[in-house]
Design a protein around this motif. Structure first.
Motif, PDB file in Angstrom:
ATOM      1  N   GLN A  86      -1.320   0.601  -3.197  1.00 30.99           N
ATOM      2  CA  GLN A  86      -1.385   2.017  -3.554  1.00 30.99           C
ATOM      3  C   GLN A  86      -1.260   2.128  -5.068  1.00 30.99           C
ATOM      4  N   HIS A  87      -2.378   2.318  -5.739  1.00 32.06           N
ATOM      5  CA  HIS A  87      -2.381   2.429  -7.191  1.00 32.06           C
ATOM      6  C   HIS A  87      -2.538   3.887  -7.603  1.00 32.06           C
ATOM      7  N   GLY A  88      -2.253   4.158  -8.869  1.00 23.10           N
ATOM      8  CA  GLY A  88      -2.452   5.499  -9.396  1.00 23.10           C
ATOM      9  C   GLY A  88      -1.240   6.009 -10.154  1.00 23.10           C
ATOM     10  N   ILE A  89      -1.421   7.169 -10.755  1.00 22.65           N
ATOM     11  CA  ILE A  89      -0.326   7.839 -11.453  1.00 22.65           C
ATOM     12  C   ILE A  89       0.783   8.175 -10.444  1.00 22.65           C
ATOM     13  N   PHE A  90       2.010   7.828 -10.758  1.00 23.29           N
ATOM     14  CA  PHE A  90       3.106   8.083  -9.812  1.00 23.29           C
ATOM     15  C   PHE A  90       3.212   9.566  -9.486  1.00 23.29           C
ATOM     16  N   GLU A  91       3.066  10.406 -10.489  1.00 21.46           N
ATOM     17  CA  GLU A  91       3.229  11.847 -10.283  1.00 21.46           C
ATOM     18  C   GLU A  91       2.190  12.411  -9.324  1.00 21.46           C
ATOM     19  N   ALA A  92       1.064  11.683  -9.196  1.00 19.72           N
ATOM     20  CA  ALA A  92       0.002  12.133  -8.294  1.00 19.72           C
ATOM     21  C   ALA A  92       0.096  11.489  -6.916  1.00 19.72           C
ATOM     22  N   THR A  93       1.052  10.591  -6.741  1.00 23.00           N
ATOM     23  CA  THR A  93       1.197   9.872  -5.473  1.00 23.00           C
ATOM     24  C   THR A  93       2.088  10.661  -4.530  1.00 23.00           C
ATOM     25  N   SER A  94       1.589  10.943  -3.356  1.00 21.25           N
ATOM     26  CA  SER A  94       2.322  11.784  -2.415  1.00 21.25           C
ATOM     27  C   SER A  94       3.452  11.003  -1.745  1.00 21.25           C
ATOM     28  N   PRO A  95       4.469  11.693  -1.238  1.00 17.11           N
ATOM     29  CA  PRO A  95       5.531  11.025  -0.482  1.00 17.11           C
ATOM     30  C   PRO A  95       4.984  10.247   0.714  1.00 17.11           C
ATOM     31  N   GLU A  96       3.928  10.772   1.323  1.00 16.19           N
ATOM     32  CA  GLU A  96       3.328  10.083   2.472  1.00 16.19           C
ATOM     33  C   GLU A  96       2.688   8.760   2.040  1.00 16.19           C
ATOM     34  N   GLN A  97       2.040   8.758   0.879  1.00 21.75           N
ATOM     35  CA  GLN A  97       1.444   7.520   0.373  1.00 21.75           C
ATOM     36  C   GLN A  97       2.519   6.488   0.019  1.00 21.75           C
ATOM     37  N   ILE A  98       3.605   6.956  -0.546  1.00 27.35           N
ATOM     38  CA  ILE A  98       4.706   6.051  -0.891  1.00 27.35           C
ATOM     39  C   ILE A  98       5.315   5.450   0.376  1.00 27.35           C
ATOM     40  N   LYS A 100       3.879   5.035   3.262  1.00 28.96           N
ATOM     41  CA  LYS A 100       2.902   4.116   3.854  1.00 28.96           C
ATOM     42  C   LYS A 100       2.923   2.780   3.118  1.00 28.96           C
ATOM     43  N   GLN A 101       3.016   2.818   1.794  1.00 31.82           N
ATOM     44  CA  GLN A 101       3.031   1.579   1.012  1.00 31.82           C
ATOM     45  C   GLN A 101       4.196   0.682   1.414  1.00 31.82           C
ATOM     46  N   PHE A 102       5.377   1.268   1.538  1.00 35.80           N
ATOM     47  CA  PHE A 102       6.550   0.482   1.929  1.00 35.80           C
ATOM     48  C   PHE A 102       6.514   0.112   3.409  1.00 35.80           C
ATOM     49  N   SER A 103       5.953   0.983   4.226  1.00 33.59           N
ATOM     50  CA  SER A 103       5.876   0.724   5.658  1.00 33.59           C
ATOM     51  C   SER A 103       5.065  -0.539   5.947  1.00 33.59           C
ATOM     52  N   VAL A 104       3.992  -0.744   5.200  1.00 32.90           N
ATOM     53  CA  VAL A 104       3.140  -1.918   5.408  1.00 32.90           C
ATOM     54  C   VAL A 104       3.673  -3.126   4.644  1.00 32.90           C
ATOM     55  N   ASN A 105       3.826  -2.989   3.325  1.00 35.40           N
ATOM     56  CA  ASN A 105       4.126  -4.156   2.487  1.00 35.40           C
ATOM     57  C   ASN A 105       5.528  -4.713   2.680  1.00 35.40           C
ATOM     58  N   LEU A 106       6.509  -3.844   2.873  1.00 36.98           N
ATOM     59  CA  LEU A 106       7.884  -4.307   3.004  1.00 36.98           C
ATOM     60  C   LEU A 106       8.354  -4.294   4.458  1.00 36.98           C
ATOM     61  N   PHE A 107       8.392  -3.105   5.057  1.00 36.70           N
ATOM     62  CA  PHE A 107       8.924  -2.997   6.412  1.00 36.70           C
ATOM     63  C   PHE A 107       8.047  -3.750   7.415  1.00 36.70           C
ATOM     64  N   GLY A 108       6.732  -3.780   7.170  1.00 40.60           N
ATOM     65  CA  GLY A 108       5.840  -4.530   8.055  1.00 40.60           C
ATOM     66  C   GLY A 108       6.165  -6.011   8.054  1.00 40.60           C
ATOM     67  N   SER A 109       6.378  -6.565   6.859  1.00 38.31           N
ATOM     68  CA  SER A 109       6.753  -7.979   6.764  1.00 38.31           C
ATOM     69  C   SER A 109       8.086  -8.231   7.448  1.00 38.31           C
ATOM     70  N   MET A 110       9.036  -7.330   7.253  1.00 39.82           N
ATOM     71  CA  MET A 110      10.331  -7.462   7.916  1.00 39.82           C
ATOM     72  C   MET A 110      10.172  -7.431   9.432  1.00 39.82           C
ATOM     73  N   ASN A 111       9.301  -6.561   9.924  1.00 38.83           N
ATOM     74  CA  ASN A 111       9.089  -6.459  11.369  1.00 38.83           C
ATOM     75  C   ASN A 111       8.608  -7.784  11.961  1.00 38.83           C
ATOM     76  N   VAL A 112       7.654  -8.419  11.276  1.00 35.79           N
ATOM     77  CA  VAL A 112       7.094  -9.668  11.793  1.00 35.79           C
ATOM     78  C   VAL A 112       8.126 -10.791  11.716  1.00 35.79           C
ATOM     79  N   ILE A 113       8.856 -10.847  10.615  1.00 31.60           N
ATOM     80  CA  ILE A 113       9.889 -11.881  10.472  1.00 31.60           C
ATOM     81  C   ILE A 113      10.958 -11.718  11.541  1.00 31.60           C
ATOM     82  N   ARG A 114      11.411 -10.493  11.755  1.00 31.81           N
ATOM     83  CA  ARG A 114      12.440 -10.243  12.778  1.00 31.81           C
ATOM     84  C   ARG A 114      11.948 -10.719  14.152  1.00 31.81           C
ATOM     85  N   SER A 144       2.998   1.488  -9.961  1.00 27.74           N
ATOM     86  CA  SER A 144       4.455   1.590  -9.823  1.00 27.74           C
ATOM     87  C   SER A 144       4.919   1.513  -8.377  1.00 27.74           C
ATOM     88  N   VAL A 145       4.223   2.170  -7.464  1.00 26.16           N
ATOM     89  CA  VAL A 145       4.635   2.178  -6.062  1.00 26.16           C
ATOM     90  C   VAL A 145       4.344   0.830  -5.411  1.00 26.16           C
TER      91      VAL A 145
END
Length: 273
Positions: A86-98, A100-114, A144-145
């Motif tokens: 998820q690239h772009g100006i932070f101020e233009a990035t919606s809470p939903e996009q943020i 989603k970014q963590f849901s896939v890149n971080l929490f998704g990896s945690m889900n598979v490892i668990r 940034s996100v």
């Protein structure tokens, strides 16, 4: 018995290249992706089992692991590769996009490892390999996100490596620089922008020229990254981080060996329009 690796995000790019690379070296591969019905390259390889897996759906993950073990007898390594930028100006990035970014890149990896850990603990053996990014340690503008999700994944993996060593389970981090895949095109299509934020217009135009210059220089190939991943899976070392790319290595060296002030001066010089 041949060793087996489960790979997430195997439909294209690094994931697909890794599936082929391991299969060519007589590993069994559980190649997972959200839409396996669209996959043509991997489906007729006797060493590769293509299965559906969405890292945001824990029940989906458990089913893929169960089917992979049933098919090949065991899983020796996990490659967490699924992700997006998820690239772009932070101020233009919606809470939903943020989210989603963590849901896939971080929490998704945690889900598979668990989900895979009980199998690895039962066998007292296993290797967890996580594809992060150069921006998990060296940031650039307008990510940034994405960088936040990769910094978080790096910290998680580093800490996890200590506790899983007690179970004879290794944790590895793959840090690619610029890669010649469709990743950048995908991030452009998903670029966060807001035409009302006119204060950033001149800055964005300047940064676009800088990034065009960077990407025109090429980068590592998915096969280069796959080779590094294979090394991480087979070298039996306690090395945590594997850095890929002539564009990234000098910046990592500056960050590791210099002061924070000198590192920031170099980055500001590189990325100021």
């Amino acid at each position: 018995m041949n060793k087996t690796i489960l790979i997430t995000g195997a439909s294209t790019g690094i994931g697909q290249a890794s599936a082929l690379y391991f299969a060519e070296r007589n590993w069994n591969v559980v190649a997972t992706m959200r839409s396996p019905e669209k996959q043509e390259t991997l489906k007729n390889n006797e060493h590769i089992l293509v299965l559906p897996l969405d890292v945001e759906q824990p029940e989906n993950i458990h089913q893929a692991i169960k089917e992979g073990i049933a098919h090949f007898g065991k899983i020796d390594a996990l490659l967490n590769n699924a992700g997006y930028g998820q690239h772009g100006i932070f101020e233009a990035t919606s809470p939903e996009q943020i989210q989603k970014q963590f849901s896939v890149n971080l929490f998704g990896s945690m889900n598979v490892i668990r989900a895979i850990l009980p199998h690895f603990r039962e066998r007292k053996d296993g290797t967890i390999i996580n594809v992060t990014s150069g921006v998990g340690r060296v940031t650039v503008p307008l990510v940034s996100v994405y960088a936040a999700s990769k910094f978080a994944l790096e910290g998680f993996c580093e800490s996890l490596s200590f506790e899983l060593a007690s179970q004879n389970i290794k944790v590895k981090i793959i840090e690619p620089g610029n890669i010649a895949t469709n990743f950048e095109q995908t991030t452009k299509e998903n670029f966060a922008k807001d035409d009302a934020l006119t204060d950033y217009k001149e800055y964005l135009e300047g940064m676009d020229k800088i990034f065009q210059s960077i990407y025109s220089g090429g980068g590592s190939t998915p096969e280069d990254v796959a080779a590094c991943i294979f090394e991480a899976a087979t070298d039996e070392s306690d090395v945590l981080r594997y850095v890929i790319g002539d564009d990234l290595k000098p910046l990592i060296d500056i960050r590791n060996n210099g002061t924070d002030e000198s590192y920031m001066q170099v980055l500001r010089k590189l990325f100021t329009p």
